[in-house]
Design a protein around this motif. Structure first.
Motif, PDB file in Angstrom:
ATOM      1  N   CYS A  24       0.836  -1.195   0.000  1.00 14.83           N
ATOM      2  CA  CYS A  24       0.000   0.000   0.000  1.00 14.83           C
ATOM      3  C   CYS A  24       0.873   1.248   0.000  1.00 14.83           C
ATOM      4  CB  CYS A  24      -0.906  -0.025   1.237  1.00 14.83           C
ATOM      5  SG  CYS A  24      -2.410   0.952   1.064  1.00 14.83           S
ATOM      6  N   GLU A  25       2.076   1.117  -0.532  1.00 15.48           N
ATOM      7  CA  GLU A  25       2.997   2.245  -0.535  1.00 15.48           C
ATOM      8  C   GLU A  25       2.513   3.327  -1.503  1.00 15.48           C
ATOM      9  OE1 GLU A  25       4.083  -0.749  -3.573  1.00 15.48           O
ATOM     10  OE2 GLU A  25       3.762  -0.834  -1.389  1.00 15.48           O
ATOM     11  N   PRO A  26       2.838   4.608  -1.240  1.00 12.76           N
ATOM     12  CA  PRO A  26       2.405   5.695  -2.127  1.00 12.76           C
ATOM     13  C   PRO A  26       3.034   5.568  -3.515  1.00 12.76           C
ATOM     14  CG  PRO A  26       3.122   6.535   0.003  1.00 12.76           C
ATOM     15  CD  PRO A  26       3.557   5.098  -0.059  1.00 12.76           C
ATOM     16  N   SER A  27       2.359   6.189  -4.473  1.00 17.82           N
ATOM     17  CA  SER A  27       2.908   6.353  -5.819  1.00 17.82           C
ATOM     18  C   SER A  27       3.106   7.842  -6.040  1.00 17.82           C
ATOM     19  CB  SER A  27       1.957   5.790  -6.872  1.00 17.82           C
ATOM     20  OG  SER A  27       1.913   4.392  -6.837  1.00 17.82           O
ATOM     21  N   GLY A  28       4.341   8.294  -5.896  1.00 13.02           N
ATOM     22  CA  GLY A  28       4.595   9.719  -5.988  1.00 13.02           C
ATOM     23  C   GLY A  28       3.864  10.468  -4.896  1.00 13.02           C
ATOM     24  N   GLU A  29       3.047  11.446  -5.290  1.00 12.00           N
ATOM     25  CA  GLU A  29       2.304  12.250  -4.317  1.00 12.00           C
ATOM     26  C   GLU A  29       0.969  11.612  -3.917  1.00 12.00           C
ATOM     27  OE1 GLU A  29       3.396  16.863  -4.921  1.00 12.00           O
ATOM     28  OE2 GLU A  29       2.104  16.034  -6.493  1.00 12.00           O
ATOM     29  N   VAL A  30       0.616  10.505  -4.540  1.00  8.15           N
ATOM     30  CA  VAL A  30      -0.665   9.862  -4.267  1.00  8.15           C
ATOM     31  C   VAL A  30      -0.471   8.736  -3.257  1.00  8.15           C
ATOM     32  CG1 VAL A  30      -2.639   8.649  -5.242  1.00  8.15           C
ATOM     33  CG2 VAL A  30      -1.477  10.419  -6.586  1.00  8.15           C
ATOM     34  N   ALA A  31      -1.189   8.835  -2.128  1.00  6.13           N
ATOM     35  CA  ALA A  31      -1.157   7.785  -1.108  1.00  6.13           C
ATOM     36  C   ALA A  31      -2.438   6.959  -1.217  1.00  6.13           C
ATOM     37  CB  ALA A  31      -1.038   8.401   0.282  1.00  6.13           C
ATOM     38  N   PHE A  32      -2.482   5.836  -0.496  1.00  6.42           N
ATOM     39  CA  PHE A  32      -3.619   4.930  -0.608  1.00  6.42           C
ATOM     40  C   PHE A  32      -4.085   4.446   0.761  1.00  6.42           C
ATOM     41  CE2 PHE A  32      -1.082   4.350  -4.494  1.00  6.42           C
ATOM     42  CZ  PHE A  32      -2.026   4.704  -5.441  1.00  6.42           C
ATOM     43  N   VAL A  33      -5.375   4.111   0.826  1.00  5.71           N
ATOM     44  CA  VAL A  33      -5.939   3.355   1.936  1.00  5.71           C
ATOM     45  C   VAL A  33      -6.343   2.000   1.363  1.00  5.71           C
ATOM     46  CG1 VAL A  33      -7.831   3.172   3.589  1.00  5.71           C
ATOM     47  CG2 VAL A  33      -6.770   5.396   3.149  1.00  5.71           C
ATOM     48  N   CYS A  34      -5.834   0.925   1.946  1.00  5.54           N
ATOM     49  CA  CYS A  34      -6.076  -0.413   1.409  1.00  5.54           C
ATOM     50  C   CYS A  34      -7.016  -1.198   2.327  1.00  5.54           C
ATOM     51  CB  CYS A  34      -4.752  -1.144   1.226  1.00  5.54           C
ATOM     52  SG  CYS A  34      -3.683  -0.358  -0.014  1.00  5.54           S
ATOM     53  N   GLY A  35      -7.271  -2.449   1.944  1.00  2.94           N
ATOM     54  CA  GLY A  35      -8.169  -3.286   2.726  1.00  2.94           C
ATOM     55  C   GLY A  35      -9.623  -3.049   2.411  1.00  2.94           C
ATOM     56  N   VAL A  36      -9.925  -2.603   1.182  1.00  2.89           N
ATOM     57  CA  VAL A  36     -11.301  -2.351   0.753  1.00  2.89           C
ATOM     58  C   VAL A  36     -11.533  -3.080  -0.572  1.00  2.89           C
ATOM     59  CG1 VAL A  36     -11.505  -0.127   1.907  1.00  2.89           C
ATOM     60  CG2 VAL A  36     -10.567  -0.219  -0.400  1.00  2.89           C
ATOM     61  N   THR A  37     -12.791  -3.260  -0.936  1.00  4.91           N
ATOM     62  CA  THR A  37     -13.144  -3.888  -2.201  1.00  4.91           C
ATOM     63  C   THR A  37     -14.066  -2.973  -2.983  1.00  4.91           C
ATOM     64  OG1 THR A  37     -13.003  -6.102  -1.228  1.00  4.91           O
ATOM     65  CG2 THR A  37     -14.199  -5.901  -3.300  1.00  4.91           C
ATOM     66  N   ASN A  38     -13.607  -2.516  -4.124  1.00  4.08           N
ATOM     67  CA  ASN A  38     -14.405  -1.668  -5.008  1.00  4.08           C
ATOM     68  C   ASN A  38     -15.103  -0.541  -4.243  1.00  4.08           C
ATOM     69  OD1 ASN A  38     -13.617  -3.542  -6.933  1.00  4.08           O
ATOM     70  ND2 ASN A  38     -15.558  -4.651  -6.861  1.00  4.08           N
ATOM     71  N   PRO A  39     -14.332   0.391  -3.632  1.00  7.10           N
ATOM     72  CA  PRO A  39     -14.937   1.490  -2.867  1.00  7.10           C
ATOM     73  C   PRO A  39     -15.526   2.544  -3.811  1.00  7.10           C
ATOM     74  CG  PRO A  39     -12.560   1.773  -2.970  1.00  7.10           C
ATOM     75  CD  PRO A  39     -12.855   0.466  -3.647  1.00  7.10           C
ATOM     76  N   GLU A  40     -16.700   2.235  -4.372  1.00  6.76           N
ATOM     77  CA  GLU A  40     -17.276   3.032  -5.455  1.00  6.76           C
ATOM     78  C   GLU A  40     -17.700   4.423  -5.011  1.00  6.76           C
ATOM     79  OE1 GLU A  40     -19.908   4.493  -8.536  1.00  6.76           O
ATOM     80  OE2 GLU A  40     -20.406   4.177  -6.418  1.00  6.76           O
ATOM     81  N   ASP A  41     -18.140   4.587  -3.768  1.00  6.50           N
ATOM     82  CA  ASP A  41     -18.586   5.896  -3.300  1.00  6.50           C
ATOM     83  C   ASP A  41     -18.143   6.098  -1.859  1.00  6.50           C
ATOM     84  OD1 ASP A  41     -19.703   8.368  -3.601  1.00  6.50           O
ATOM     85  OD2 ASP A  41     -21.788   7.694  -3.614  1.00  6.50           O
ATOM     86  N   LEU A  42     -17.912   7.350  -1.498  1.00  2.00           N
ATOM     87  CA  LEU A  42     -17.465   7.735  -0.160  1.00  2.00           C
ATOM     88  C   LEU A  42     -18.273   8.942   0.294  1.00  2.00           C
ATOM     89  CD1 LEU A  42     -13.602   7.893  -0.883  1.00  2.00           C
ATOM     90  CD2 LEU A  42     -14.853   5.896  -0.060  1.00  2.00           C
ATOM     91  N   VAL A  43     -18.629   8.971   1.576  1.00  3.39           N
ATOM     92  CA  VAL A  43     -19.278  10.147   2.162  1.00  3.39           C
ATOM     93  C   VAL A  43     -18.645  10.411   3.525  1.00  3.39           C
ATOM     94  CG1 VAL A  43     -21.493  10.023   0.953  1.00  3.39           C
ATOM     95  CG2 VAL A  43     -21.151   8.686   3.029  1.00  3.39           C
ATOM     96  N   LEU A  44     -18.511  11.682   3.852  1.00  2.26           N
ATOM     97  CA  LEU A  44     -17.975  12.082   5.150  1.00  2.26           C
ATOM     98  C   LEU A  44     -19.099  12.131   6.166  1.00  2.26           C
ATOM     99  CD1 LEU A  44     -15.353  13.110   6.580  1.00  2.26           C
ATOM    100  CD2 LEU A  44     -16.132  15.422   6.048  1.00  2.26           C
ATOM    101  N   VAL A  45     -18.931  11.457   7.302  1.00  2.00           N
ATOM    102  CA  VAL A  45     -19.929  11.493   8.368  1.00  2.00           C
ATOM    103  C   VAL A  45     -19.874  12.879   8.998  1.00  2.00           C
ATOM    104  CG1 VAL A  45     -20.710  10.475  10.532  1.00  2.00           C
ATOM    105  CG2 VAL A  45     -19.664   9.021   8.778  1.00  2.00           C
ATOM    106  N   PRO A  46     -20.976  13.658   8.951  1.00  5.18           N
ATOM    107  CA  PRO A  46     -20.946  15.052   9.414  1.00  5.18           C
ATOM    108  C   PRO A  46     -20.424  15.197  10.834  1.00  5.18           C
ATOM    109  CG  PRO A  46     -23.019  14.580   8.294  1.00  5.18           C
ATOM    110  CD  PRO A  46     -22.314  13.263   8.451  1.00  5.18           C
ATOM    111  N   GLY A  47     -19.589  16.213  11.011  1.00  2.00           N
ATOM    112  CA  GLY A  47     -19.070  16.530  12.329  1.00  2.00           C
ATOM    113  C   GLY A  47     -17.980  15.611  12.828  1.00  2.00           C
TER     114      GLY A  47
END
Length: 349
Positions: A24-47
């Motif tokens: 899960c090492e970064p590629s240049g300036e892009v880092a990653f979060v691993c351990g997921v499968t097809n994370p098609e959508d993301l939402v921030l839990v308010p607050g």
């Protein structure tokens, strides 16, 4: 995400051990979060600093992402049926839960509702309550609204009165070829509490209706047309008339969400990539095109002028492609994908 990509032959990569094995090492300036499968959508839990991620594969369900630590874990759920959804009183099984588009609408402090487009054992908009009052958010299933027979929803949004909007990418008889030749293939469907089911909103037909979002005041809603490569603004009171549209974007827009400053955030795969055969068109070998790594472009759009500003990009990288959305958290652009085992974290421009 374009539901049609399911027919493009994408595979659902295993998470966990696979992520550890590939690194899960970064590629240049892009880092990653691993351990997921097809994370098609993301939402921030308010607050909070927690991010809720979908997992578009049978049994993937939900992931809870710690945006500060840059880690992800499976998020289970309990069930307490709500009479509002009396026509759907049986929760999905964890083994069948295939989550796609997400939408969070705050209902009371620390307890937003989560409307999820789900595949698997049934095609429905599943409704969960998110409790963010504790140290770690929890999920409680409350009910669902089944899609009409033969229709698969793609993305979901909701109004303050409890009404739900869902996009359908392809109506019966419509094809991916129709969408790339800019013929209408899908539409927006609406359900309100007390309705027997979803009904189509006439006038919302577009080439590949994909992501959807509603305005903060509830007067408008916005639909990503992956075929036109635009975001289209509709009036809730008169949806038969399109209000505004963006220019054709240099990528295929997918999910769309309101950002913290009121602008619309969307992202997708760059179109004109010579090594992948150039812009997608009817002459393409679609499964091969989906497997060809393409850069990500993420933009913020002023909903009043529909002018777009590039906020983040990722280069061509075999480790991450098929981008579907962008979310802003911890001063970074968080990017989902419909086919992969990583969430990308890119610097903001």
């Amino acid at each position: 995400m374009m539901r049609s990509m399911a027919v493009l032959g994408f595979v659902c990569f295993a998470c966990g051990a696979y992520a550890q094995r590939t690194g899960c090492e970064p590629s240049g300036e892009v880092a990653f979060v691993c351990g997921v499968t097809n994370p098609e959508d993301l939402v921030l839990v308010p607050g909070t600093s927690w991010i809720l991620s979908s997992g578009m594969a049978d049994g993937a369900g939900f992931y809870l992402v710690d945006s500060k630590a840059g880690s992800a874990s499976v998020l289970p759920f309990t069930a307490e049926p709500d009479p509002t959804f009396a026509r759907c009183a049986t929760p999905p099984t964890a083994q069948s839960l295939n989550t796609h588009g997400l939408s969070l609408r705050p209902t009371e402090p620390g307890r937003p509702s989560n409307f999820v487009e789900v595949h698997g054992a049934r095609e429905a908009i599943e409704v969960f309550d998110v409790d963010a009052t504790g140290a770690r958010p929890t999920l409680t299933w409350r009910g669902c609204v089944p899609m009409p027979d033969g229709l698969a929803a793609n993305s979901v949004a909701s109004f303050a009165d409890g009404s739900i909007l869902a996009t359908v990418l392809f109506l019966p008889g419509k094809t991916f070829l129709d969408s790339v030749t800019r013929k209408p293939t899908g539409a927006v469907f609406e359900w309100s509490p007390g309705d027997a089911g979803f009904t189509k909103i006439e006038g919302t037909e577009l080439p590949a209706n994909n992501g959807i979002e509603v305005s903060a005041d509830g007067r408008e809603f916005y639909v990503a047309s992956s075929g036109l490569q635009t975001i289209v603004a509709f009036s809730r009171s008169n949806p038969a008339r399109q209000l505004r549209t963006t220019r054709p974007l240099p990528f295929t827009p997918d999910n769309v969400h309101l950002g913290p400053d009121g602008r619309l955030l969307t992202a997708g795969m760059a179109n004109d990539v010579p090594e992948c055969g150039g812009p997608p068109g009817p002459e393409h070998d679609i499964p091969r095109l989906a497997a060809c790594p393409r850069p990500t472009i993420a933009v913020a759009i002023d909903p009043q002028t529909m002018r777009d500003t590039v906020i983040a990009t990722t280069p061509t990288d075999p480790k991450f492609s098929n981008a579907t959305m962008v979310l802003l958290a911890e001063g970074q652009a968080w990017i989902g994908t419909f086919s992969g085992d990583k969430i990308a974290r890119a610097p903001l421009r």
